[in-house]
Design a protein around this motif. Structure first.
Motif, PDB file in Angstrom:
ATOM      1  N   GLU A  17      -2.724   0.025   7.439  1.00  0.00           N
ATOM      2  CA  GLU A  17      -3.190  -0.218   6.070  1.00  0.00           C
ATOM      3  C   GLU A  17      -2.242   0.376   5.026  1.00  0.00           C
ATOM      4  O   GLU A  17      -2.323   0.036   3.854  1.00  0.00           O
ATOM      5  N   LEU A  18      -1.376   1.292   5.469  1.00  0.00           N
ATOM      6  CA  LEU A  18      -0.461   1.964   4.560  1.00  0.00           C
ATOM      7  C   LEU A  18       0.824   1.157   4.391  1.00  0.00           C
ATOM      8  O   LEU A  18       1.148   0.316   5.222  1.00  0.00           O
ATOM      9  N   LEU A  19       1.527   1.448   3.321  1.00  0.00           N
ATOM     10  CA  LEU A  19       2.844   0.860   3.089  1.00  0.00           C
ATOM     11  C   LEU A  19       3.852   1.993   3.002  1.00  0.00           C
ATOM     12  O   LEU A  19       3.564   3.033   2.400  1.00  0.00           O
ATOM     13  N   GLY A  23      10.610   5.805   1.996  1.00  0.00           N
ATOM     14  CA  GLY A  23      10.312   6.993   2.784  1.00  0.00           C
ATOM     15  C   GLY A  23       8.966   7.649   2.507  1.00  0.00           C
ATOM     16  O   GLY A  23       8.627   8.648   3.125  1.00  0.00           O
ATOM     17  N   ASN A  24       8.190   7.100   1.572  1.00  0.00           N
ATOM     18  CA  ASN A  24       6.877   7.655   1.236  1.00  0.00           C
ATOM     19  C   ASN A  24       5.763   6.729   1.715  1.00  0.00           C
ATOM     20  O   ASN A  24       5.857   5.515   1.563  1.00  0.00           O
ATOM     21  N   TRP A  25       4.705   7.316   2.282  1.00  0.00           N
ATOM     22  CA  TRP A  25       3.532   6.549   2.690  1.00  0.00           C
ATOM     23  C   TRP A  25       2.630   6.337   1.483  1.00  0.00           C
ATOM     24  O   TRP A  25       2.275   7.292   0.805  1.00  0.00           O
ATOM     25  N   TYR A  26       2.266   5.098   1.233  1.00  0.00           N
ATOM     26  CA  TYR A  26       1.361   4.734   0.136  1.00  0.00           C
ATOM     27  C   TYR A  26       0.016   4.334   0.738  1.00  0.00           C
ATOM     28  O   TYR A  26      -0.050   3.427   1.568  1.00  0.00           O
ATOM     29  N   ALA A  68       0.815  13.518  -6.662  1.00  0.00           N
ATOM     30  CA  ALA A  68       0.455  12.163  -6.239  1.00  0.00           C
ATOM     31  C   ALA A  68       0.868  11.201  -7.338  1.00  0.00           C
ATOM     32  O   ALA A  68       0.941  11.574  -8.507  1.00  0.00           O
ATOM     33  N   TRP A  69       1.161   9.962  -6.946  1.00  0.00           N
ATOM     34  CA  TRP A  69       1.512   8.955  -7.940  1.00  0.00           C
ATOM     35  C   TRP A  69       1.139   7.572  -7.444  1.00  0.00           C
ATOM     36  O   TRP A  69       0.915   7.349  -6.266  1.00  0.00           O
ATOM     37  N   SER A  70       1.099   6.674  -8.409  1.00  0.00           N
ATOM     38  CA  SER A  70       0.721   5.296  -8.130  1.00  0.00           C
ATOM     39  C   SER A  70       1.426   4.386  -9.133  1.00  0.00           C
ATOM     40  O   SER A  70       1.879   4.845 -10.186  1.00  0.00           O
ATOM     41  N   TYR A  71       1.488   3.128  -8.784  1.00  0.00           N
ATOM     42  CA  TYR A  71       1.988   2.103  -9.703  1.00  0.00           C
ATOM     43  C   TYR A  71       0.820   1.158  -9.971  1.00  0.00           C
ATOM     44  O   TYR A  71       0.567   0.245  -9.177  1.00  0.00           O
ATOM     45  N   PRO A  72       0.065   1.389 -11.062  1.00  0.00           N
ATOM     46  CA  PRO A  72      -1.122   0.568 -11.332  1.00  0.00           C
ATOM     47  C   PRO A  72      -0.798  -0.923 -11.483  1.00  0.00           C
ATOM     48  O   PRO A  72      -1.542  -1.770 -10.998  1.00  0.00           O
ATOM     49  N   SER A  87      -0.174  -2.531  -5.796  1.00  0.00           N
ATOM     50  CA  SER A  87      -0.841  -2.104  -7.028  1.00  0.00           C
ATOM     51  C   SER A  87      -1.915  -1.070  -6.722  1.00  0.00           C
ATOM     52  O   SER A  87      -2.797  -1.302  -5.892  1.00  0.00           O
ATOM     53  N   GLY A  88      -1.824   0.080  -7.366  1.00  0.00           N
ATOM     54  CA  GLY A  88      -2.833   1.112  -7.215  1.00  0.00           C
ATOM     55  C   GLY A  88      -2.737   1.949  -5.951  1.00  0.00           C
ATOM     56  O   GLY A  88      -3.492   2.907  -5.785  1.00  0.00           O
ATOM     57  N   TYR A  89      -1.838   1.616  -5.044  1.00  0.00           N
ATOM     58  CA  TYR A  89      -1.657   2.441  -3.841  1.00  0.00           C
ATOM     59  C   TYR A  89      -1.157   3.822  -4.277  1.00  0.00           C
ATOM     60  O   TYR A  89      -0.447   3.941  -5.275  1.00  0.00           O
ATOM     61  N   VAL A  90      -1.517   4.859  -3.537  1.00  0.00           N
ATOM     62  CA  VAL A  90      -1.200   6.229  -3.936  1.00  0.00           C
ATOM     63  C   VAL A  90      -0.309   6.895  -2.880  1.00  0.00           C
ATOM     64  O   VAL A  90      -0.601   6.839  -1.687  1.00  0.00           O
ATOM     65  N   ALA A  91       0.754   7.535  -3.353  1.00  0.00           N
ATOM     66  CA  ALA A  91       1.656   8.303  -2.493  1.00  0.00           C
ATOM     67  C   ALA A  91       1.545   9.777  -2.871  1.00  0.00           C
ATOM     68  O   ALA A  91       1.112  10.121  -3.976  1.00  0.00           O
ATOM     69  N   PHE A  92       1.963  10.642  -1.957  1.00  0.00           N
ATOM     70  CA  PHE A  92       1.847  12.080  -2.153  1.00  0.00           C
ATOM     71  C   PHE A  92       3.181  12.753  -1.912  1.00  0.00           C
ATOM     72  O   PHE A  92       4.051  12.232  -1.227  1.00  0.00           O
TER      73      PHE A  92
END
Length: 100
Positions: A17-19, A23-26, A68-72, A87-92
């Motif tokens: 389910e992740l992207l 190099g970052n898991w969203y 944490a960040w996201s691209y809405p 869209s809206g996925y969150v990375a840490f």
């Protein structure tokens, strides 16, 4: 996969389910426990993904600024580059660990 800090799980989803982007898991938005995130005013614009929404992670009263960040609303051309709508996925980052 879990995103966690000091034993507190902030997000959890199966790896399929992740992207993985640069190099970052969203994590998908539905897998993130929003009660641990506060919107941050920190601005950032990625030239190919678009405007970023940063979050401060808050666990047990401790604040971890911009961890944490996201691209809405990512730029449409980014979907082709990533191969999916993120869209809206969150990375840490940093203090927040991502593990199986």
């Amino acid at each position: 996969m879990k995103a966690h800090i000091n034993g507190t799980v902030i997000a959890e989803a199966s790896q399929d389910e992740l992207l993985k982007i640069e190099g970052n898991w969203y994590f998908p938005p539905s897998s993130v426990k929003s009660e641990f995130l506060e919107k941050s005013p920190t601005p950032y614009h990625c030239p190919w993904k678009g405007d970023t929404q940063y979050f401060t992670v808050v666990v047990d009263g401790e604040k971890y600024q911009d961890r944490a960040w996201s691209y809405p609303t990512p730029m449409p051309t980014a979907f082709e580059r990533v191969g999916a709508d993120f869209s809206g996925y969150v990375a840490f980052w940093k203090d927040v660990q991502v593990s199986e």
